[in-house]
Design an enzyme around this catalytic site. Structure first.
Site, PDB file in Angstrom:
ATOM      1  N   SER A   6       0.784  -1.113   0.041  1.00 13.25           N
ATOM      2  CA  SER A   6      -0.016  -0.065   0.133  1.00 13.25           C
ATOM      3  C   SER A   6       0.843   1.161   0.021  1.00 13.25           C
ATOM      4  CB  SER A   6      -1.001  -0.069   1.096  1.00 13.25           C
ATOM      5  OG  SER A   6      -1.497   1.286   1.377  1.00 13.25           O
ATOM      6  N   HIS A  31      -0.632  -0.942  -4.383  1.00 14.09           N
ATOM      7  CA  HIS A  31      -2.216  -0.880  -3.734  1.00 14.09           C
ATOM      8  C   HIS A  31      -2.262   0.651  -3.434  1.00 14.09           C
ATOM      9  CE1 HIS A  31      -5.904  -2.062  -1.686  1.00 14.09           C
ATOM     10  NE2 HIS A  31      -5.673  -1.048  -0.610  1.00 14.09           N
ATOM     11  N   ASP A  33      -4.651   3.746  -2.407  1.00 16.24           N
ATOM     12  CA  ASP A  33      -5.906   4.114  -1.503  1.00 16.24           C
ATOM     13  C   ASP A  33      -6.313   5.641  -1.758  1.00 16.24           C
ATOM     14  OD1 ASP A  33      -6.073   1.844   0.193  1.00 16.24           O
ATOM     15  OD2 ASP A  33      -4.161   2.152   0.960  1.00 16.24           O
ATOM     16  N   MET A  35      -9.232   8.265  -0.821  1.00 20.88           N
ATOM     17  CA  MET A  35     -10.013   8.507   0.355  1.00 20.88           C
ATOM     18  C   MET A  35     -10.887   9.861   0.025  1.00 20.88           C
ATOM     19  SD  MET A  35      -7.897   7.336   3.604  1.00 20.88           S
ATOM     20  CE  MET A  35      -6.757   5.895   3.697  1.00 20.88           C
ATOM     21  N   HIS A  64      -7.925   1.216  -4.912  1.00 13.74           N
ATOM     22  CA  HIS A  64      -8.834   0.825  -3.667  1.00 13.74           C
ATOM     23  C   HIS A  64      -9.734   2.165  -3.292  1.00 13.74           C
ATOM     24  CE1 HIS A  64      -9.613  -0.237   1.019  1.00 13.74           C
ATOM     25  NE2 HIS A  64     -10.837  -0.054   0.251  1.00 13.74           N
ATOM     26  N   MET A  66     -12.172   4.624  -1.450  1.00 10.20           N
ATOM     27  CA  MET A  66     -12.906   4.744  -0.238  1.00 10.20           C
ATOM     28  C   MET A  66     -13.618   5.818  -0.515  1.00 10.20           C
ATOM     29  SD  MET A  66      -9.929   3.171   2.309  1.00 10.20           S
ATOM     30  CE  MET A  66      -8.988   3.365   0.962  1.00 10.20           C
ATOM     31  N   MET A 135     -11.786  -5.919   4.422  1.00 10.56           N
ATOM     32  CA  MET A 135     -11.052  -5.031   5.463  1.00 10.56           C
ATOM     33  C   MET A 135     -10.874  -5.697   6.518  1.00 10.56           C
ATOM     34  SD  MET A 135     -10.297  -2.398   3.423  1.00 10.56           S
ATOM     35  CE  MET A 135      -9.396  -1.550   4.742  1.00 10.56           C
ATOM     36  N   ASP A 173      -6.706  -6.550   3.495  1.00  8.69           N
ATOM     37  CA  ASP A 173      -6.097  -5.179   3.644  1.00  8.69           C
ATOM     38  C   ASP A 173      -6.524  -4.624   5.361  1.00  8.69           C
ATOM     39  OD1 ASP A 173      -5.221  -2.658   3.337  1.00  8.69           O
ATOM     40  OD2 ASP A 173      -6.933  -1.781   1.888  1.00  8.69           O
TER      41      ASP A 173
HETATM   42  C1  DX5 Z   1      -6.568   1.494   5.173  1.00 12.82           C
HETATM   43  C2  DX5 Z   1      -6.234   1.267   3.631  1.00 12.82           C
HETATM   44  C3  DX5 Z   1      -4.936   0.369   3.631  1.00 12.82           C
HETATM   45  C4  DX5 Z   1      -3.749   0.738   4.596  1.00 12.82           C
HETATM   46  C5  DX5 Z   1      -3.080  -0.247   5.095  1.00 12.82           C
HETATM   47  O1  DX5 Z   1      -7.831   2.112   4.794  1.00 12.82           O
HETATM   48  O2  DX5 Z   1      -7.161   0.911   2.872  1.00 12.82           O
HETATM   49  O3  DX5 Z   1      -4.677  -0.153   2.305  1.00 12.82           O
HETATM   50  O4  DX5 Z   1      -2.690   1.631   3.583  1.00 12.82           O
HETATM   51  O5  DX5 Z   1      -2.170  -0.030   5.797  1.00 12.82           O
HETATM   52  P1  DX5 Z   1      -1.551  -0.878   6.839  1.00 12.82           P
HETATM   53  O6  DX5 Z   1      -0.945  -2.349   6.154  1.00 12.82           O
HETATM   54  O7  DX5 Z   1      -0.264  -0.296   7.755  1.00 12.82           O
HETATM   55  O8  DX5 Z   1      -2.628  -1.293   7.916  1.00 12.82           O
HETATM   56 ZN    ZN Z   2      -6.573  -0.137   0.992  1.00 12.80          ZN
END
Ligand code: DX5
Ligand code: ZN
Length: 214
Positions: A6, A31, A33, A35, A64, A66, A135, A173
């Protein structure tokens, strides 16, 4: 094991250097993310940053989202060069339509479940999905503690996939490290996302290689 580091945990001041490290590593995907501050209580990065990462990355992008209303952004995600588009079950009242749009756009379609959403919610759509992302933390932040019940959900999802005779991948994840990664591998996960465990390790490429070997 498929390993999807990630990039949220990378050093954004040296993004190209960190992407180059991933290119040289045994990582399978990157990956990313996204948000929006609405679906989750945090804001990360958007399309211009994904495009910059895509230009430097030698591996498929696992995006991903969110965000609320991800169906509005299918073509924009495709135009970044993304290979996999993950949308949240909880953000999509018309999930079947979004999944079709993602596949029509030429990407792999993945649906993400929050920790409280039961695997059974996917019973009537599992055969349409390239991947399910479970998740194992509440989405929004890296570095959180792994929720142990996820192991049970991996097993339930494996049963559902086998019962339907489909080839959907199981990705997990949140809070993935050597220990939880091993437990997830035993439970039946196909792909692991890891942020902090990789980027904050003394040797990130070794950490990736360990997860890859599970
Ligand atoms: C959280 C993200 C993850 C995050 C995971 O909302 O979707 O992808 O980056 O980070 P770690 O591996 O540090 O929990
Ligand atoms: Zn993620």
């Amino acid at each position: 094991m498929i390993v999807s580091p990630s990039v949220l945990s990378a050093d954004f001041g040296h993004l190209q250097r960190d992407v180059e490290m991933l290119n040289q590593s045994l990582a399978d995907w990157l990956h990313l993310d996204v948000m929006d501050g609405v679906f989750v209580p945090n804001i990360s990065f958007g399309f211009p940053v994904i495009k910059a990462i895509a230009a430097a990355a030698a591996k498929p992008l696992d995006v991903h989202l969110m965000i609320v209303s991800p169906e509005k952004f299918v073509s924009q995600v495709r135009d970044t060069g993304a290979h996999i588009m993950n949308v949240h079950y909880e953000a999509c009242p018309h999930l079947h339509r979004v999944v079709s749009q993602i596949k029509e756009a030429g990407m792999k379609a993945a649906v993400t479940l929050n920790p409280h959403t039961p695997v059974a919610a996917l019973t009537d759509i599992i055969g349409e999905l390239d991947m399910v992302l479970l998740m194992s933390v509440n989405p929004g932040f890296g570095g959180q503690k792994f929720i142990g019940h996820t192991l049970e959900k991996v097993k339930q999802l494996r049963c559902l996939i086998e019962a339907r005779g489909c080839h959907t991948l199981i990705e997990v994840d949140g809070g993935v490290n050597r220990e939880t990664g091993l437990a997830l591998a035993k439970a039946g996960a196909d792909a692991l996302v890891a942020g902090n465990a990789i980027f904050h390790a003394p040797n990130p490429t070794e950490e990736i290689a360990f997860l890859k070997s599970l």
